[in-house]
Design an enzyme around this catalytic site. Structure first.
Site, short mmCIF file in Angstrom:
data_model
loop_
_atom_site.label_atom_id
_atom_site.label_comp_id
_atom_site.label_asym_id
_atom_site.label_seq_id
_atom_site.Cartn_x
_atom_site.Cartn_y
_atom_site.Cartn_z
N LYS A 12 0.84 -1.21 0.00
CA LYS A 12 0.00 0.00 0.00
C LYS A 12 0.87 1.25 0.00
O LYS A 12 2.07 1.17 0.29
CB LYS A 12 -0.93 -0.03 1.21
CG LYS A 12 -0.22 -0.10 2.56
CD LYS A 12 -1.19 -0.47 3.69
CE LYS A 12 -0.46 -0.51 5.03
NZ LYS A 12 -1.31 -1.08 6.09
N ARG B 272 -11.37 -0.41 14.15
CA ARG B 272 -11.19 0.34 12.90
C ARG B 272 -12.22 -0.15 11.88
O ARG B 272 -13.19 0.52 11.61
CB ARG B 272 -9.75 0.15 12.39
CG ARG B 272 -9.40 1.00 11.20
CD ARG B 272 -7.91 1.03 10.93
NE ARG B 272 -7.36 -0.25 10.48
CZ ARG B 272 -6.08 -0.42 10.14
NH1 ARG B 272 -5.23 0.59 10.20
NH2 ARG B 272 -5.65 -1.60 9.73
N HIS C 211 -6.53 -7.70 12.70
CA HIS C 211 -5.29 -6.90 12.70
C HIS C 211 -4.91 -6.53 14.13
O HIS C 211 -5.76 -6.09 14.90
CB HIS C 211 -5.52 -5.65 11.85
CG HIS C 211 -4.29 -4.83 11.61
ND1 HIS C 211 -3.10 -5.38 11.16
CD2 HIS C 211 -4.04 -3.51 11.75
CE1 HIS C 211 -2.20 -4.41 11.02
NE2 HIS C 211 -2.74 -3.27 11.39
N ARG D 24 0.84 -11.08 6.89
CA ARG D 24 0.87 -9.87 6.06
C ARG D 24 2.13 -9.06 6.40
O ARG D 24 2.18 -8.36 7.40
CB ARG D 24 -0.38 -9.02 6.31
CG ARG D 24 -1.69 -9.77 6.03
CD ARG D 24 -2.90 -8.86 6.17
NE ARG D 24 -3.00 -8.25 7.47
CZ ARG D 24 -3.63 -8.78 8.52
NH1 ARG D 24 -4.26 -9.95 8.41
NH2 ARG D 24 -3.67 -8.13 9.66
N TYR E 247 14.52 30.77 7.35
CA TYR E 247 13.33 31.47 7.82
C TYR E 247 13.33 31.63 9.34
O TYR E 247 13.70 30.71 10.07
CB TYR E 247 12.07 30.69 7.44
CG TYR E 247 11.76 30.68 5.96
CD1 TYR E 247 11.51 31.87 5.28
CD2 TYR E 247 11.71 29.49 5.26
CE1 TYR E 247 11.21 31.84 3.92
CE2 TYR E 247 11.41 29.45 3.91
CZ TYR E 247 11.16 30.64 3.24
OH TYR E 247 10.86 30.61 1.91
N CYS F 50 13.37 24.38 4.55
CA CYS F 50 12.40 25.09 3.71
C CYS F 50 11.67 24.06 2.84
O CYS F 50 11.90 22.86 2.94
CB CYS F 50 13.10 26.09 2.82
SG CYS F 50 14.33 27.12 3.64
N ASP G 126 11.97 23.53 -0.38
CA ASP G 126 12.76 22.90 -1.44
C ASP G 126 14.27 22.86 -1.17
O ASP G 126 15.03 22.36 -1.99
CB ASP G 126 12.57 23.67 -2.76
CG ASP G 126 11.17 24.20 -2.90
OD1 ASP G 126 10.25 23.37 -2.94
OD2 ASP G 126 11.00 25.43 -2.93
C1 LIG Z 1 -0.61 -1.94 6.94
C2 LIG Z 1 -1.17 -3.22 7.40
C3 LIG Z 1 -0.34 -4.34 7.58
C4 LIG Z 1 1.17 -4.27 7.51
O1 LIG Z 1 1.64 -3.81 8.77
P1 LIG Z 1 3.21 -3.69 9.05
O2 LIG Z 1 3.31 -3.23 10.45
O3 LIG Z 1 3.72 -2.68 8.08
O4 LIG Z 1 3.78 -5.03 8.80
C5 LIG Z 1 -0.95 -5.56 7.86
N1 LIG Z 1 -2.28 -5.65 7.97
C6 LIG Z 1 -3.10 -4.58 7.85
C7 LIG Z 1 -4.57 -4.77 8.02
C8 LIG Z 1 -2.58 -3.33 7.58
O5 LIG Z 1 -3.40 -2.29 7.47
#
Ligand SMILES: *Cc1c(COP(=O)(O)O)cnc(C)c1O
Length: 417
Positions: free
Chosen positions: A38, A157, A187, A243, A288, A335, A337
């Site tokens: 992602k 979530r 998760h 994952r 700045y 800054c 850039d």
């Molecule tokens: C982003 C995400 C992951 C990956 O998490 P990491 O900490 O980067 O390994 C796994 N599962 C879900 C649902 C996520 O949103």
């Protein structure tokens, strides 16, 4: 091959492969990996990373339908899961392209089921093969919607409520026509902490939920729970798939995660070149707001990168860069850039000298984690925020194998039809 003379991010695909192998060696019970790519592969480039990790993954995970489609348009043909919510109005695209949504409401599931029915009716009427997009199914086979049920065990979530009602909903979704529940996942909110008790509680809730759904007649082939932290430290949660996200990119999820079991190598380094060197007398303000005022005669080098490139402004007056193998502290504010560094103590600095903002130069190293610590930021966010003005240069076996920049807007090429 393009030469970039202002700034570039070097993406070490050998390190990516190393990280995948290190994780794979730590997996338990024959679990397979889902590569999380992602946010354009955490800022590293989703397509090149997806290609590099292809031998090690059963599929990919992204955050949006556009990210999934982009992978497919670049020839990535393994299953792709969308980890967040997808609007029910996009159901037809999901089904047509075989993209796996995370599903957790009846409304979503019905919309997907309806899209399947509609597509199958059209196919019957047309009596033609639809073009062989991934997931569209073979000629003569009915289309189905492959989904992954999300279960909320503590993130609050997305996800089905982790109770009898949620389990009944899961079972009902599984019975809808055209729906194939391929996976069921949850998760962790706190797997990256030293105290694993909260993660273990989530794991136990998930296990009980799976038992409840099975008692209601829903059996699902793929269970996946573990993120990077759990891949490294919670072997008991690996089950069918894990994952992998941040660890692909060579970073540990947090400072509390064990660093000896799975040795990760950083993937991204960030490079620029000095544009200008000058001497300023004591008392001169730099950048700045005049928050820096030289308390000695100072040699100042200007570096042409700033927060407009995703380099964190919160490093103003705190961070440093590497020039000629030595640390040059940032003077005053970063800054949009450009910013200035102190090179008084580094002999011989000249325009065009390489500047390392992340990575190694000689015996010195600046990690993304160091930037996060110094600026009070978050390492995941720093790499995700490396912007479109920063071209990516891909290296494998010490050879540049590709470059990618976003200098020209050509987004019309990528609109989902
Ligand atoms: C982003 C995400 C992951 C990956 O998490 P990491 O900490 O980067 O390994 C796994 N599962 C879900 C649902 C996520 O949103």
């Amino acid at each position: 091959m393009k030469e970039y003379t202002r700034v570039f991010a070097r993406i070490d695909l050998d390190a990516v492969v190393h990280n995948m192998q290190a994780m794979q060696a730590n997996l338990t019970g024959g679990a397979r990996m889902i590569g999380v790519v992602k946010t354009d592969g955490y800022g590293h480039g989703a397509v090149p990373v997806a290609q590099a990790i292809a031998p090690y993954v059963a599929g990919y995970a992204v955050a949006t339908i556009e990210e999934a489609r982009n992978l497919q348009l670049h020839g990535i043909d393994k299953p792709i899961l969308i980890l967040g919510a997808t609007h029910p109005g996009r159901s037809r695209e999901l089904v047509e392209y075989g993209i796996r949504p995370a599903v957790f409401t009846m409304e979503q599931a019905r919309a997907l089921s309806d899209a399947v029915m509609e597509l199958n009716r059209e196919r019957m009427a047309a009596k033609t093969a639809i073009c062989p997009e991934p997931g569209r199914g073979k000629e003569g086979e009915p289309v189905r919607a492959y989904i992954h049920l999300a279960v909320d065990t503590g993130m609050s979530r997305i996800g089905l409520p982790c109770d009898e009602e949620g389990a009944a909903l899961a079972a009902a979704i599984g019975k809808l026509p055209g729906i194939c529940v391929e996976g069921i996942f949850t998760h962790f909110a706190r797997a990256d902490e030293t105290d694993k008790a909260p993660a273990v509680r989530q794991w136990e809730k998930y296990r009980r939920f799976i038992e409840m759904t099975e008692a209601k007649g829903l059996t699902v082939p793929i269970h996946h729970v573990a993120n990077s932290a759990a891949i490294i430290e919670l072997g008991g949660t690996h089950w069918d798939m894990v994952r992998a996200g941040i660890s692909i990119y060579g970073m540990y999820p947090s400072d509390e995660v064990e660093r000896t079991k799975v040795k990760l190598e950083p993937v991204m380094s960030l490079h620029s070149f000095v544009t200008y060197v000058k001497d300023i007398p004591e008392g001169t303000e730099v950048s700045y707001g005049g928050i820096f005022k030289a308390n000695r005669a100072t040699r100042v080098a200007t570096v042409p990168i700033g927060y407009g490139d995703g380099y964190p402004r919160n490093l103003s007056g705190k961070g440093s860069v590497l020039i000629r193998g030595r640390r040059a502290p940032i003077l005053g504010r970063v800054c949009m850039d450009q910013f200035m560094v102190d090179v008084t103590d580094i002999p011989g600095v000249r325009a065009d000298d390489p500047v390392t903002l992340i990575g190694r130069d000689g015996g010195e190293q600046i990690t993304v984690e160091e930037l996060a610590r110094t600026g009070g930021g978050f390492h995941y966010e720093i790499v995700c925020d490396i912007g479109k003005r920063v071209p990516r240069v891909y290296v494998r076996d010490d050879r540049v194998v590709g470059t990618k920049d976003y200098f020209t807007d050509r987004y019309e090429d990528f609109i989902v039809s």
